[in-house]
Design an enzyme around this catalytic site. Structure first.
Site, PDB file in Angstrom:
ATOM      1  N   CYS A  46       0.838  -1.213   0.000  1.00  0.00           N
ATOM      2  CA  CYS A  46       0.000   0.000   0.000  1.00  0.00           C
ATOM      3  C   CYS A  46       0.864   1.251   0.000  1.00  0.00           C
ATOM      4  O   CYS A  46       0.532   2.251  -0.642  1.00  0.00           O
ATOM      5  CB  CYS A  46      -0.897   0.037   1.232  1.00  0.00           C
ATOM      6  SG  CYS A  46      -2.053  -1.316   1.305  1.00  0.00           S
ATOM      7  N   ASP A 139     -21.045  12.246 -14.483  1.00  0.00           N
ATOM      8  CA  ASP A 139     -22.468  11.983 -14.204  1.00  0.00           C
ATOM      9  C   ASP A 139     -22.655  11.149 -12.940  1.00  0.00           C
ATOM     10  O   ASP A 139     -23.762  10.728 -12.635  1.00  0.00           O
ATOM     11  CB  ASP A 139     -23.122  11.278 -15.402  1.00  0.00           C
ATOM     12  CG  ASP A 139     -22.427   9.942 -15.736  1.00  0.00           C
ATOM     13  OD1 ASP A 139     -21.447   9.578 -15.038  1.00  0.00           O
ATOM     14  OD2 ASP A 139     -22.859   9.268 -16.689  1.00  0.00           O
TER      15      ASP A 139
HETATM   16  C1  BEZ Z   1       0.580  -4.728   1.835  1.00  0.00           C
HETATM   17  O1  BEZ Z   1       0.103  -3.626   1.573  1.00  0.00           O
HETATM   18  O2  BEZ Z   1       1.778  -4.952   1.743  1.00  0.00           O
HETATM   19  C2  BEZ Z   1      -0.329  -5.873   2.229  1.00  0.00           C
HETATM   20  C3  BEZ Z   1      -1.461  -5.653   2.965  1.00  0.00           C
HETATM   21  C4  BEZ Z   1      -2.265  -6.714   3.327  1.00  0.00           C
HETATM   22  C5  BEZ Z   1      -1.942  -8.007   2.920  1.00  0.00           C
HETATM   23  C6  BEZ Z   1      -0.805  -8.223   2.157  1.00  0.00           C
HETATM   24  C7  BEZ Z   1       0.007  -7.152   1.792  1.00  0.00           C
END
Ligand code: BEZ
Length: 223
Positions: A46, A139
């Site tokens: 992330c 929209d």
């Molecule tokens: C990550 O962002 O690295 C991650 C988050 C949850 C499960 C596996 C990877």
């Protein structure tokens, strides 16, 4: 699992975010929107995704697309994590990102929008959010959704590419073929009769001969 289908009006949810409380449709105003969800704050994949999203903010802005992220932690966690994301990008460790992050700490939106990944759970066994991408038109209707499991990071070049295709095909009566990039030739829509296609696409319509004899593979330079 409940969810939202292409063409549906995207729910006008209220949410707490790193930029304060928002109502989704007001936040979008008359822009396009991209909402991307994340399994958890302070996780490696992330962090790379949000770092890349921040670096590409100018590309989304050029296309009149407002960005918004979502993760299932609090605003306070999001702000702390934002410092790490900026630092990962080689920037000063500030809490400011070029888009808000929704605090879905009760997973209400994750459930409403069908975003939970049953294969990835937190330490209490509760499912984490998958990596969803929702692209919403001016929209307020859903134009595209992509759903990745938590263990596979997204490709933000692909997200920009599909936005280019969505915005082109919203204006012009073409479709974009496999691996299309802006500037590549496009396909004439199958429901356009031959004479009308010639008039619509003055740069030419090129039909590929096929064993079936059917004249459906029709290219035109990008209008
Ligand atoms: C990550 O962002 O690295 C991650 C988050 C949850 C499960 C596996 C990877």
């Amino acid at each position: 699992m409940p969810g939202i289908l292409l063409g549906d009006v995207f729910p006008n949810f209220e949410a707490n975010t790193t930029l304060g409380k928002i109502t989704f449709h007001d936040y979008l105003d008359d822009s396009w929107g991209v909402l991307f969800s994340h399994p958890k704050d302070y996780t490696p994949v992330c962090t790379t995704e949000l770092g890349r999203a921040a670096r590409l903010a100018g590309e989304f802005q050029k296309r009149n697309v407002k960005m918004i992220a979502l993760s299932i932690d609090s605003v306070e966690d999001h702000l702390g994590w934002s410092k790490d994301i900026n630092s990962y990008n080689g920037e000063p460790a500030s809490t400011t990102l070029p888009f808000p992050i929704i605090a879905d700490d009760k997973r209400e939106l994750a459930i409403q929008l069908g975003m939970l990944d049953p294969d990835e759970r937190d330490k209490d066994g509760i499912p984490l959010t998958a990596r969803c991408v929702f692209i919403v038109g001016p929209d307020k209707r859903l134009k595209l959704s992509i759903l990745y499991p938590a263990t596979t990071g997204r490709n933000f070049d692909e997200i920009l590419r599909v936005i280019d295709s969505l915005q082109l095909t919203a204006q012009k009566r073409v479709a974009t073929p496999v691996d299309w990039k802006p500037g590549d030739r496009c396909m004439v829509l199958p429901n356009i009769p031959e004479e009308e296609a010639k008039a619509l696409f003055p740069d030419g319509v090129f039909t590929k001969d096929l064993p079936s004899g059917k004249k459906y593979l029709r290219y035109t330079p990008q209008p």
